[in-house]
Write a protein that holds these residues in place. Sequence first.
Motif, PDB file in Angstrom:
ATOM      1  N   TYR A 130      -3.073  -4.310  -4.186  1.00 17.72           N
ATOM      2  CA  TYR A 130      -2.658  -3.065  -4.817  1.00 17.72           C
ATOM      3  C   TYR A 130      -1.803  -3.391  -6.058  1.00 17.72           C
ATOM      4  O   TYR A 130      -0.792  -4.109  -5.971  1.00 17.72           O
ATOM      5  N   TRP A 145       2.232   1.779  -3.377  1.00 15.18           N
ATOM      6  CA  TRP A 145       1.120   2.176  -4.255  1.00 15.18           C
ATOM      7  C   TRP A 145       0.780   3.660  -4.056  1.00 15.18           C
ATOM      8  O   TRP A 145       0.584   4.398  -5.000  1.00 15.18           O
ATOM      9  N   LYS A 171       0.834  -1.201   0.000  1.00 16.47           N
ATOM     10  CA  LYS A 171       0.000   0.000   0.000  1.00 16.47           C
ATOM     11  C   LYS A 171       0.868   1.250   0.000  1.00 16.47           C
ATOM     12  O   LYS A 171       0.556   2.245  -0.672  1.00 16.47           O
ATOM     13  N   LYS A 213      -6.860  -1.616  -8.012  1.00 22.74           N
ATOM     14  CA  LYS A 213      -6.999  -2.697  -7.034  1.00 22.74           C
ATOM     15  C   LYS A 213      -7.791  -3.802  -7.691  1.00 22.74           C
ATOM     16  O   LYS A 213      -8.687  -3.551  -8.513  1.00 22.74           O
ATOM     17  N   TYR A 248       3.637   5.984  -5.469  1.00 22.28           N
ATOM     18  CA  TYR A 248       3.994   5.844  -6.886  1.00 22.28           C
ATOM     19  C   TYR A 248       3.602   7.093  -7.666  1.00 22.28           C
ATOM     20  O   TYR A 248       2.463   7.582  -7.560  1.00 22.28           O
ATOM     21  N   ILE A 271       0.071  -2.035  -9.845  1.00 17.29           N
ATOM     22  CA  ILE A 271       0.550  -0.964 -10.722  1.00 17.29           C
ATOM     23  C   ILE A 271       0.759  -1.589 -12.099  1.00 17.29           C
ATOM     24  O   ILE A 271       1.501  -2.572 -12.246  1.00 17.29           O
ATOM     25  N   LYS A 324      -2.528   2.947 -11.542  1.00 16.23           N
ATOM     26  CA  LYS A 324      -2.739   2.281 -10.260  1.00 16.23           C
ATOM     27  C   LYS A 324      -4.152   1.725 -10.217  1.00 16.23           C
ATOM     28  O   LYS A 324      -5.106   2.366 -10.674  1.00 16.23           O
TER      29      LYS A 324
END
Length: 500
Positions: free
Chosen positions: A326, A309, A306, A320, A312, A328, A318
């Motif tokens: 999480y 994430w 997290k 879910k 970033y 990317i 990004k």
Amino acid sequence: MKRILLPAGGAILATGLLAAGLAGTAQAQSDVASDPLAKTAAQAAETLDFWSKSNYAALKKAVAFNPDALEVKKIKSGGGYSSDTKPGAAAPIGEEKKVTVKTQNVNLPKTIGKVFFEWKDGNLYYCSGTSIQSQYRNLVATAGHCVYDIAGNDEVVSRWVFVPGYYQGKAPYGLYIGKQAFTHYDFDVYEDFDRDYAFVTVYNGIGGTLNKPKQVTKAEFDAYKGEKGVKETEVSFDEYKKGRLDPKTSDYYSAVRGTRSQKVGPDYPGAVVEKVPATKSEYYRAGVGPGNGNKFGEPVVTQVTKHEWDSYRGKGEKSKDARGNYLITEYFVQAWIKPGTEHKFIRTDFFITVHEVKDVGRLGDNVGGQGVAWNQPTGKYVRTFGYPAGPHPDGNKPYTGVTPKWCYGKTQSKVLQIPARKVEEHQSFRCAVTAGYDGGPWLYKYSNAKRLGYVTGVTSLIVDTDGNSRYDTITSPLFDGETSAIYKAAAASWSGKLIP
């Protein structure tokens, strides 16, 4: 070509060597032919440089002398040999020493070695030879065809040098450069192999360290005109900086600046492709296949924490998944570039090739010298030495020429006649050697303890007498009263030093 006809009678008186065999030599004055080999110090220096440079590369390149002109197809036996004068001899150097030894092994004489020269075809050859007795201890005996050109132009070979004890490019007793060659007028002019012998005076030997690399400054290197070379080594920045600031160093330091990478096309020689991050929309608008800006593979989905994430900030997307993980998703396009280079720091060492040579003295003082005898009877035991290396007529090559070989036997009571080489009287005996052995000594009364004897001939022709394509017999001119006159003229000739 200018010939020097030496007064043999005067030469005899000058030597002080002989107690017998004087009768019948005065009339043979005109038989003595003499020709210069390296008559000046400059010529001798060029000969030394030629053979010694690049760690004796030329010596290693030379092959056994075996010209087509020495092929012999027809031989026949003649009558017995009758001498022209009384027998005579010159004692070997060191004969006065009393030595006793009980052994069945053959002790090789220190006096033998290889004769190297350049022939008219520009190739490098060798024969065998030996140091012999002389007033100035400076004389080598070998075959006439190993000194004189046998192609009909009445000249000596080039760059003639004697290396006693030669072994795999080594000259343990130094190099002895020929100064003056002596042979019979009939061989010099008519190539009469009944007189296929030569006596060569040599300068004092040259030894020491040859072809030694010496490190110098760049200025000295640039000014030097001889053999030289450089060595480059990559070093650290600290060494480079220190060397640039040190005025005493002989090394030269330089920097090679790196280059930036350049954007090029996929067809550019040496180009490489890199992946460049792109947004989702840029990726899906991009084309496919090699090319700048085209897609680079499939999108890459990575599961992260997290914290990763949240922090970033890249061009990726990004998200879910259904389980709350999480994710990317990153997108890449192609960038074709010519890579750049890093900075390098170079130390250059400069070397010149120098000769730290020295005079090692007279040949006879270093290796001794065999005696010489003439008008000796045939049918006697002799021991011969030489460096065979050539092939037999059938192509078989049993010898390498690296180390000397020997034969022992009784000479034939009848002489050989070989019309193709104008031979009416050659002594011979059975010895299955090959080219390279020619020029080697025939030693009568050889002492295994003293390693000395009397040269009564030198190997001239190597022949196949039974027609089976294998050499089985060697021949030599008969040393007679005329030979003694030529030998005595040579034995009384001074040569001197090359290095003061």
